[in-house]
Design a protein around this motif. Structure first.
Motif, PDB file in Angstrom:
ATOM      1  N   CYS A  74       0.873  -1.171   0.000  1.00 11.68           N
ATOM      2  CA  CYS A  74       0.000   0.000   0.000  1.00 11.68           C
ATOM      3  C   CYS A  74       0.909   1.220   0.000  1.00 11.68           C
ATOM      4  O   CYS A  74       1.817   1.324   0.824  1.00 11.68           O
ATOM      5  N   LEU A  75       0.661   2.131  -0.932  1.00  9.72           N
ATOM      6  CA  LEU A  75       1.527   3.297  -1.086  1.00  9.72           C
ATOM      7  C   LEU A  75       0.721   4.459  -1.624  1.00  9.72           C
ATOM      8  O   LEU A  75      -0.014   4.307  -2.607  1.00  9.72           O
ATOM      9  N   ASP A  76       0.826   5.616  -0.968  1.00  9.69           N
ATOM     10  CA  ASP A  76       0.239   6.841  -1.500  1.00  9.69           C
ATOM     11  C   ASP A  76       0.813   8.025  -0.733  1.00  9.69           C
ATOM     12  O   ASP A  76       1.672   7.862   0.125  1.00  9.69           O
ATOM     13  N   ASP A  77       0.344   9.216  -1.065  1.00 14.87           N
ATOM     14  CA  ASP A  77       0.870  10.415  -0.410  1.00 14.87           C
ATOM     15  C   ASP A  77      -0.081  10.943   0.668  1.00 14.87           C
ATOM     16  O   ASP A  77       0.009  12.101   1.053  1.00 14.87           O
ATOM     17  N   LYS A  78      -0.965  10.077   1.170  1.00 16.40           N
ATOM     18  CA  LYS A  78      -1.913  10.496   2.209  1.00 16.40           C
ATOM     19  C   LYS A  78      -1.845   9.612   3.453  1.00 16.40           C
ATOM     20  O   LYS A  78      -1.512  10.069   4.524  1.00 16.40           O
ATOM     21  N   ASN A  79      -2.164   8.302   3.311  1.00 16.42           N
ATOM     22  CA  ASN A  79      -2.252   7.460   4.509  1.00 16.42           C
ATOM     23  C   ASN A  79      -1.983   5.974   4.262  1.00 16.42           C
ATOM     24  O   ASN A  79      -2.342   5.148   5.082  1.00 16.42           O
ATOM     25  N   ALA A  80      -1.385   5.635   3.149  1.00 20.99           N
ATOM     26  CA  ALA A  80      -1.003   4.249   2.827  1.00 20.99           C
ATOM     27  C   ALA A  80      -2.185   3.295   2.763  1.00 20.99           C
ATOM     28  O   ALA A  80      -2.112   2.167   3.227  1.00 20.99           O
ATOM     29  N   THR A  81      -3.294   3.745   2.174  1.00 19.61           N
ATOM     30  CA  THR A  81      -4.440   2.856   2.016  1.00 19.61           C
ATOM     31  C   THR A  81      -4.608   2.355   0.582  1.00 19.61           C
ATOM     32  O   THR A  81      -5.372   1.431   0.343  1.00 19.61           O
ATOM     33  N   THR A  82      -3.898   2.947  -0.374  1.00 23.01           N
ATOM     34  CA  THR A  82      -4.026   2.548  -1.765  1.00 23.01           C
ATOM     35  C   THR A  82      -3.180   1.305  -2.034  1.00 23.01           C
ATOM     36  O   THR A  82      -1.956   1.339  -1.915  1.00 23.01           O
ATOM     37  N   LYS A  83      -3.831   0.199  -2.375  1.00 19.86           N
ATOM     38  CA  LYS A  83      -3.112  -1.031  -2.695  1.00 19.86           C
ATOM     39  C   LYS A  83      -2.572  -0.905  -4.114  1.00 19.86           C
ATOM     40  O   LYS A  83      -3.337  -0.763  -5.061  1.00 19.86           O
ATOM     41  N   VAL A  84      -1.248  -0.936  -4.238  1.00 15.08           N
ATOM     42  CA  VAL A  84      -0.636  -0.707  -5.543  1.00 15.08           C
ATOM     43  C   VAL A  84      -0.034  -1.955  -6.176  1.00 15.08           C
ATOM     44  O   VAL A  84       0.169  -1.992  -7.381  1.00 15.08           O
ATOM     45  N   LYS A  85       0.251  -2.979  -5.382  1.00 10.77           N
ATOM     46  CA  LYS A  85       0.892  -4.162  -5.948  1.00 10.77           C
ATOM     47  C   LYS A  85       0.755  -5.334  -4.991  1.00 10.77           C
ATOM     48  O   LYS A  85       0.835  -5.175  -3.778  1.00 10.77           O
ATOM     49  N   THR A  86       0.549  -6.519  -5.544  1.00  6.92           N
ATOM     50  CA  THR A  86       0.592  -7.768  -4.783  1.00  6.92           C
ATOM     51  C   THR A  86       1.637  -8.635  -5.449  1.00  6.92           C
ATOM     52  O   THR A  86       1.583  -8.845  -6.663  1.00  6.92           O
TER      53      THR A  86
END
Length: 125
Positions: A74-86
């Motif tokens: 999970c990676l983003d510029d707000k709070n690490a809730t965006t799942k970007v890769k498994t």
């Protein structure tokens, strides 16, 4: 943990331990939370004036059952809730924009579907 006395400026770090509570037999244990290696919390990744930066991510994880199936990043510029890769590996590289603070975490999943969360780490470019 770091111990410190008020009588001296010397400090002493302690070892980090992982454990599970023994009890009635379980058919499956959740994996231990991943240990973040890079980028470390509060790290600053240099942009060297580039429009985008290739950032290498690395972590380690263990499981009593030794049955880790995959990691969700999970990676983003707000709070690490965006799942970007498994992925099944414990390393990856992303191309990111400079002049931002990013938040990331690793969710470890074993073959029985048990999960653990590394907690949120941040770094800046």
């Amino acid at each position: 943990m770091v111990s410190k006395s008020g009588r001296t400026s010397a400090t002493s770090p302690s070892a980090v331990w992982k454990f599970y509570v023994a009890g009635n037999a379980s058919s499956s244990y959740a994996p231990f939370p991943a240990t973040i290696i890079a980028p470390a919390s509060n790290a600053v990744v240099p942009s060297s004036g580039m429009d985008s930066v290739s950032v290498s991510f690395q972590w380690t994880a263990t499981d009593v059952d030794d049955d880790i199936a995959f990691y969700t990043i999970c990676l983003d510029d707000k709070n690490a809730t965006t799942k970007v890769k498994t992925l099944p590996e414990s390393t990856m590289t992303f191309t990111l924009l400079p002049f931002k603070t990013y938040y990331w975490r690793v969710i470890t999943t074993d073959r029985a579907g048990n999960t653990s969360d590394s907690g949120i780490y941040s770094f800046s470019i």
